[in-house]
Design a protein around this motif. Structure first.
Motif, PDB file in Angstrom:
ATOM      1  N   GLU A 205       0.829  -1.205   0.000  1.00  0.00           N
ATOM      2  CA  GLU A 205       0.000   0.000   0.000  1.00  0.00           C
ATOM      3  C   GLU A 205       0.867   1.259   0.000  1.00  0.00           C
ATOM      4  O   GLU A 205       0.584   2.231  -0.713  1.00  0.00           O
ATOM      5  CB  GLU A 205      -0.935   0.001   1.206  1.00  0.00           C
ATOM      6  CG  GLU A 205      -2.058  -1.021   1.108  1.00  0.00           C
ATOM      7  CD  GLU A 205      -2.882  -1.096   2.376  1.00  0.00           C
ATOM      8  OE1 GLU A 205      -4.120  -1.247   2.273  1.00  0.00           O
ATOM      9  OE2 GLU A 205      -2.303  -1.020   3.483  1.00  0.00           O
ATOM     10  N   VAL A 206       1.917   1.242   0.796  1.00  0.00           N
ATOM     11  CA  VAL A 206       2.813   2.401   0.855  1.00  0.00           C
ATOM     12  C   VAL A 206       3.478   2.611  -0.500  1.00  0.00           C
ATOM     13  O   VAL A 206       3.586   3.750  -0.994  1.00  0.00           O
ATOM     14  CB  VAL A 206       3.866   2.223   1.960  1.00  0.00           C
ATOM     15  CG1 VAL A 206       4.914   3.338   1.898  1.00  0.00           C
ATOM     16  CG2 VAL A 206       3.196   2.220   3.333  1.00  0.00           C
ATOM     17  N   GLN A 207       3.928   1.537  -1.128  1.00  0.00           N
ATOM     18  CA  GLN A 207       4.585   1.671  -2.424  1.00  0.00           C
ATOM     19  C   GLN A 207       3.635   2.247  -3.470  1.00  0.00           C
ATOM     20  O   GLN A 207       4.041   3.088  -4.291  1.00  0.00           O
ATOM     21  CB  GLN A 207       5.119   0.313  -2.880  1.00  0.00           C
ATOM     22  CG  GLN A 207       5.985   0.400  -4.134  1.00  0.00           C
ATOM     23  CD  GLN A 207       7.187   1.297  -3.947  1.00  0.00           C
ATOM     24  OE1 GLN A 207       7.985   1.096  -3.040  1.00  0.00           O
ATOM     25  NE2 GLN A 207       7.324   2.311  -4.806  1.00  0.00           N
ATOM     26  N   ARG A 208       2.380   1.824  -3.445  1.00  0.00           N
ATOM     27  CA  ARG A 208       1.397   2.379  -4.377  1.00  0.00           C
ATOM     28  C   ARG A 208       1.221   3.869  -4.158  1.00  0.00           C
ATOM     29  O   ARG A 208       1.098   4.651  -5.106  1.00  0.00           O
ATOM     30  CB  ARG A 208       0.061   1.648  -4.225  1.00  0.00           C
ATOM     31  CG  ARG A 208       0.041   0.276  -4.888  1.00  0.00           C
ATOM     32  CD  ARG A 208      -1.067  -0.614  -4.356  1.00  0.00           C
ATOM     33  NE  ARG A 208      -2.362   0.069  -4.300  1.00  0.00           N
ATOM     34  CZ  ARG A 208      -3.370  -0.335  -3.539  1.00  0.00           C
ATOM     35  NH1 ARG A 208      -3.219  -1.398  -2.759  1.00  0.00           N
ATOM     36  NH2 ARG A 208      -4.513   0.302  -3.560  1.00  0.00           N
ATOM     37  N   ALA A 209       1.212   4.287  -2.902  1.00  0.00           N
ATOM     38  CA  ALA A 209       1.083   5.712  -2.607  1.00  0.00           C
ATOM     39  C   ALA A 209       2.310   6.484  -3.081  1.00  0.00           C
ATOM     40  O   ALA A 209       2.192   7.577  -3.655  1.00  0.00           O
ATOM     41  CB  ALA A 209       0.871   5.919  -1.108  1.00  0.00           C
ATOM     42  N   VAL A 210       3.485   5.923  -2.870  1.00  0.00           N
ATOM     43  CA  VAL A 210       4.720   6.579  -3.314  1.00  0.00           C
ATOM     44  C   VAL A 210       4.738   6.677  -4.836  1.00  0.00           C
ATOM     45  O   VAL A 210       5.114   7.718  -5.406  1.00  0.00           O
ATOM     46  CB  VAL A 210       5.944   5.813  -2.782  1.00  0.00           C
ATOM     47  CG1 VAL A 210       7.230   6.319  -3.440  1.00  0.00           C
ATOM     48  CG2 VAL A 210       6.036   5.944  -1.269  1.00  0.00           C
ATOM     49  N   ASP A 211       4.330   5.612  -5.512  1.00  0.00           N
ATOM     50  CA  ASP A 211       4.287   5.638  -6.973  1.00  0.00           C
ATOM     51  C   ASP A 211       3.335   6.708  -7.494  1.00  0.00           C
ATOM     52  O   ASP A 211       3.525   7.253  -8.584  1.00  0.00           O
ATOM     53  CB  ASP A 211       3.852   4.266  -7.510  1.00  0.00           C
ATOM     54  CG  ASP A 211       4.904   3.187  -7.279  1.00  0.00           C
ATOM     55  OD1 ASP A 211       6.065   3.543  -7.001  1.00  0.00           O
ATOM     56  OD2 ASP A 211       4.545   1.995  -7.363  1.00  0.00           O
ATOM     57  N   ALA A 212       2.303   7.029  -6.700  1.00  0.00           N
ATOM     58  CA  ALA A 212       1.326   8.042  -7.106  1.00  0.00           C
ATOM     59  C   ALA A 212       1.761   9.457  -6.732  1.00  0.00           C
ATOM     60  O   ALA A 212       1.073  10.415  -7.079  1.00  0.00           O
ATOM     61  CB  ALA A 212      -0.030   7.738  -6.469  1.00  0.00           C
TER      62      ALA A 212
END
Length: 244
Positions: A205-212
């Motif tokens: 979830e954190v990685q998805r947020a960082v990617d966004a």
């Protein structure tokens, strides 16, 4: 005139305004107000007025007098808190205290670890009532918007509307918040702060947020409760911007 109430619409001195049923009930049954008593009224444009009440049974209205000059009440930096909904009544606490501190808006979030928590329409309406009450108590010029419940995908789609997006994560590089915010917020007009649930966000979830477009931030060496984390980050941001 410590008692303060919000009314819909933009008004001017001399206008007559009608209070919402819940506010009318509070004025009459809790505060024991009568015709001729005085209160403060804040309209949708953030203008505050001294007002004279007229009580007719359950119906309560007021005539607005000259506007009150209260100076700058709202923060220049618009900080939105995206809070993963915690269990029990903890979200009530986050909404109330974030409103008192000056949050611009609050977005309830469903993540993988809050799937069983109550995020129904009735709960959202409750949080809006709490925000309204807290705004009245703290002298706000506006009520922070309580958004509809978002999942992380829908939330990430909004990141582009903010100058900065931060997600609190226990595995983030342990830089002091003051250093981060001093360096990055001088010219920002809007900030989104994303706070995870009791069990934290998953690494995915954190990685998805960082990617966004989000940046991870550390809240120090101690693990904070989720209802504490949002208030710590909001306070640190406003302190860095000299608005607290």
């Amino acid at each position: 005139m410590r008692d303060r109430f919000f009314v819909e619409g933009v008004h001017a001195a001399g206008d007559r305004v009608v209070f919402a049923p819940d506010d009318a009930r509070k004025l009459v049954t809790v505060l024991r107000k009568r015709s001729g008593d005085r209160v403060q009224v804040v309209d949708s444009g953030g203008a505050a007025y001294a007002a004279t009440l007229e009580v007719d049974g359950r119906d309560v209205s007021a005539t607005l007098d000259a506007p009150l000059d209260r100076g700058a009440v709202e923060t220049a930096l618009r900080v939105t808190i995206a809070q993963a909904v915690p269990k029990g009544q903890k979200m009530d606490y986050v909404v109330e205290k974030a409103t008192e501190l000056g949050a611009f808006a609050i977005v309830p979030v469903r993540s993988a670890r809050v799937a069983g928590h109550d995020t129904s329409a009735g709960k959202v309406e409750r949080w809006r009532r709490i925000a309204k009450s807290a705004a009245q108590q703290s002298g706000r010029a506006r009520i922070p918007a309580i958004g509809e419940v978002h999942d992380l995908t829908a939330l990430a789609a909004t990141f582009g509307g903010f100058d900065r997006v931060y997600i609190a994560w226990e595995l983030a590089e342990p830089l002091p918040l003051r250093d981060v915010f001093d360096a990055e917020l001088a010219e920002a007009g809007s900030v989104l702060v994303v706070i995870g649930p009791e069990g934290g966000f998953s690494a995915e979830e954190v990685q998805r947020a960082v990617d966004a477009g989000a940046r991870t931030v550390s809240l120090g060496r101690r693990i904070l409760r989720t209802e504490t984390a949002a208030l710590v980050v909001l306070s640190a941001i406003l302190y860095a911007r000299r608005e607290l």
